[in-house]
Design an enzyme around this catalytic site. Structure first.
Site, PDB file in Angstrom:
ATOM      1  N   GLY A  11       0.832  -1.198   0.000  1.00 26.12           N
ATOM      2  CA  GLY A  11       0.000   0.000   0.000  1.00 26.12           C
ATOM      3  C   GLY A  11       0.863   1.243   0.000  1.00 26.12           C
ATOM      4  CB  CYS A  12       0.114   4.641   1.272  1.00 26.51           C
ATOM      5  SG  CYS A  12       0.937   6.212   1.550  1.00 26.51           S
ATOM      6  CG  PHE A  13       5.934   4.857  -0.751  1.00 26.71           C
ATOM      7  CD1 PHE A  13       5.417   6.096  -0.436  1.00 26.71           C
ATOM      8  CD2 PHE A  13       6.604   4.736  -1.962  1.00 26.71           C
ATOM      9  CE1 PHE A  13       5.560   7.197  -1.275  1.00 26.71           C
ATOM     10  CE2 PHE A  13       6.761   5.815  -2.820  1.00 26.71           C
ATOM     11  CZ  PHE A  13       6.233   7.052  -2.464  1.00 26.71           C
TER      12      PHE A  13
END
Length: 164
Positions: A11-13
């Site tokens: 997902g969002c890093f």
């Protein structure tokens, strides 16, 4: 010290990096893009969903303090590996769940851990296991974003510290 590297997408890093920065034995992390076909992609290009890249975190860890297997156990714990092309509200192939293995030993461990984790789910895991390709460091403002701003935890459960 026995420095090794793992490359993971969950997902969002921003949140993934903040999570792994708390894991004992992790020495350094950096966020970037990998798994696609576009050379030197930018964040805006990756968000257009036509580069094939995932937002990923490159994790350098001391294998004398934490094993690759335990890094992967943390990975499966901190996100939903059943969600296809996304995590939480972030949807798209750039937010997919993926393990980018560096060598055959990592591939074997990844397959073993994924099979072990699969037993805890009634639906198939969406996590892909793929040979690592070029890792492109993300723009500087993305590095340690959560640490710098207090924002960007995204989908990662911060109600408890990383544990095994």
């Amino acid at each position: 010290m026995n420095k090794q590297t793992a490359i993971l997408a969950a997902g969002c890093f921003w949140g993934v990096q903040a999570y792994f920065d708390q894991v004992p034995g992790v020495m350094e992390t950096e966020v970037g893009y990998t798994g696609g076909h576009t050379k030197n992609p930018t964040y805006d290009q990756v968000c257009q969903h036509d580069t094939g890249h995932a937002e990923a975190v490159k994790i350098d860890f001391d294998a004398n303090k934490i094993s690759y297997k335990d890094i992967l156990r943390q990975f499966f714990r901190m996100h939903d590996p059943t969600q296809v092309d996304g995590q939480g509200p972030d949807i798209g192939d750039n937010y997919r769940s993926a393990i980018f293995y560096i060598n055959d030993d990592q591939k074997n461990v990844a397959e073993q851990v994924k099979a072990m984790v699969q037993k805890d789910f009634k639906v198939p895991l969406a996590t892909e296991i793929t040979k690592a390709s070029e890792f492109y460091r993300a723009e500087e403002y993305h590095q340690k974003y959560t640490e710098k701003t207090g924002l960007g935890a995204c989908h990662v459960p911060y109600s408890e510290l990383p544990r095994l």
